[in-house]
Design a protein around this motif. Sequence first.
Motif, PDB file in Angstrom:
ATOM      1  N   UNK A   1       0.838  -1.201   0.000  1.00 20.76           N
ATOM      2  CA  UNK A   1       0.000   0.000   0.000  1.00 20.76           C
ATOM      3  C   UNK A   1       0.874   1.253   0.000  1.00 20.76           C
ATOM      4  N   UNK A   2       1.919   1.258   0.824  1.00 18.57           N
ATOM      5  CA  UNK A   2       2.823   2.408   0.876  1.00 18.57           C
ATOM      6  C   UNK A   2       3.464   2.644  -0.485  1.00 18.57           C
ATOM      7  N   UNK A   3       3.889   1.574  -1.137  1.00 18.43           N
ATOM      8  CA  UNK A   3       4.517   1.700  -2.450  1.00 18.43           C
ATOM      9  C   UNK A   3       3.525   2.202  -3.494  1.00 18.43           C
ATOM     10  N   UNK A   4       2.274   1.753  -3.387  1.00 17.03           N
ATOM     11  CA  UNK A   4       1.245   2.215  -4.323  1.00 17.03           C
ATOM     12  C   UNK A   4       1.001   3.711  -4.166  1.00 17.03           C
ATOM     13  N   UNK A   5       0.912   4.169  -2.930  1.00 22.05           N
ATOM     14  CA  UNK A   5       0.742   5.598  -2.692  1.00 22.05           C
ATOM     15  C   UNK A   5       1.945   6.385  -3.204  1.00 22.05           C
ATOM     16  N   UNK A   6       3.108   5.758  -3.153  1.00 21.85           N
ATOM     17  CA  UNK A   6       4.318   6.436  -3.584  1.00 21.85           C
ATOM     18  C   UNK A   6       4.392   6.684  -5.073  1.00 21.85           C
ATOM     19  N   UNK A   7       3.621   5.925  -5.856  1.00 18.96           N
ATOM     20  CA  UNK A   7       3.679   6.101  -7.315  1.00 18.96           C
ATOM     21  C   UNK A   7       2.407   6.744  -7.861  1.00 18.96           C
ATOM     22  N   UNK A   8       1.551   7.265  -6.988  1.00 15.79           N
ATOM     23  CA  UNK A   8       0.367   7.978  -7.478  1.00 15.79           C
ATOM     24  C   UNK A   8       0.765   9.202  -8.288  1.00 15.79           C
ATOM     25  N   UNK A   9       1.868   9.856  -7.871  1.00 10.09           N
ATOM     26  CA  UNK A   9       2.421  10.954  -8.653  1.00 10.09           C
ATOM     27  C   UNK A   9       3.712  10.423  -9.272  1.00 10.09           C
ATOM     28  N   UNK A  10       3.660   9.974 -10.529  1.00  9.05           N
ATOM     29  CA  UNK A  10       4.797   9.247 -11.096  1.00  9.05           C
ATOM     30  C   UNK A  10       5.857  10.141 -11.740  1.00  9.05           C
TER      31      UNK A  10
ATOM     32  N   UNK B   1       8.421   6.352  -0.227  1.00  9.20           N
ATOM     33  CA  UNK B   1       7.276   5.602   0.293  1.00  9.20           C
ATOM     34  C   UNK B   1       7.710   4.265   0.873  1.00  9.20           C
ATOM     35  N   UNK B   2       8.597   3.557   0.168  1.00 11.46           N
ATOM     36  CA  UNK B   2       9.065   2.257   0.648  1.00 11.46           C
ATOM     37  C   UNK B   2       9.860   2.406   1.942  1.00 11.46           C
TER      38      UNK B   2
ATOM     39  N   UNK C   1      16.386   2.136   3.679  1.00 12.71           N
ATOM     40  CA  UNK C   1      16.848   2.845   2.492  1.00 12.71           C
ATOM     41  C   UNK C   1      17.432   1.885   1.468  1.00 12.71           C
ATOM     42  N   UNK C   2      18.230   0.935   1.947  1.00 12.71           N
ATOM     43  CA  UNK C   2      18.819  -0.055   1.038  1.00 12.71           C
ATOM     44  C   UNK C   2      17.738  -0.916   0.388  1.00 12.71           C
ATOM     45  N   UNK C   3      16.760  -1.324   1.181  1.00  8.87           N
ATOM     46  CA  UNK C   3      15.657  -2.122   0.640  1.00  8.87           C
ATOM     47  C   UNK C   3      14.865  -1.355  -0.405  1.00  8.87           C
ATOM     48  N   UNK C   4      14.673  -0.056  -0.184  1.00  9.90           N
ATOM     49  CA  UNK C   4      13.943   0.760  -1.150  1.00  9.90           C
ATOM     50  C   UNK C   4      14.653   0.765  -2.498  1.00  9.90           C
TER      51      UNK C   4
END
Length: 211
Positions: free
Chosen positions: A133-142, A153-154, A169-172
């Motif tokens: 969900x966090x990742x999805x919100x992060x790409x709403x503005x692409x 977001x990640x 941060x590394x995982x993102x």
Amino acid sequence: VVAILLGVIIVFLLGRASEIGDVLPHMKYYGIVATGILVGFLILFILLQKRRSWALKFFSPLLLILPKRASLRYEDMVNAFLDGFQSLNKGSNLALVIILSIPLWSIGVVVNYLLIAAFGIKLPLYGYFFLIIAQTLGVLIPPPGFIGTYHLATRTGLILLGVQEAKAQSLAIVTHASFFIPLVVVGLIYWWASGLSLKAITKQDSIELNP
């Protein structure tokens, strides 16, 4: 996406959030806000699809401040976006989209699980869904390649789940690379196989914008 988020919120409301940190009980409030945003976007898209004139009026302030060439391009993008919703007017198409969404989002959860496990981190099951969900919100503005917004977001989602900032941060970076690099490679292969070139596409765009 909204259904997944509501399920995660229910888990938090049942009190299971305390399993992985004191910060998590507060996440239900973030989840409720995020649900409101996603539902709002869904309602907006439905209204825009039903009333195309509203859509053009909604985006007109943005189009006015853009150069004419860019304005025409974005207007075409808005119309194409709204055309995509036409197929959902048929019940069978809508049902198919919902059915296919289940394995699609499940794959995303599994990918997150494998990448997080590779870093020696273990989250409760609902944590992986929350991260989606966090990742999805992060790409709403692409932005181009989702660079920046996806990472923020990640990282934020992982930190809320109790992961250390450096690992988050590394995982993102790794999760972004896991889907971005394969897409670019496959895209370049199809680009080459189709015999396309930047010159040809630029020329075609010029013809379309200047009939």
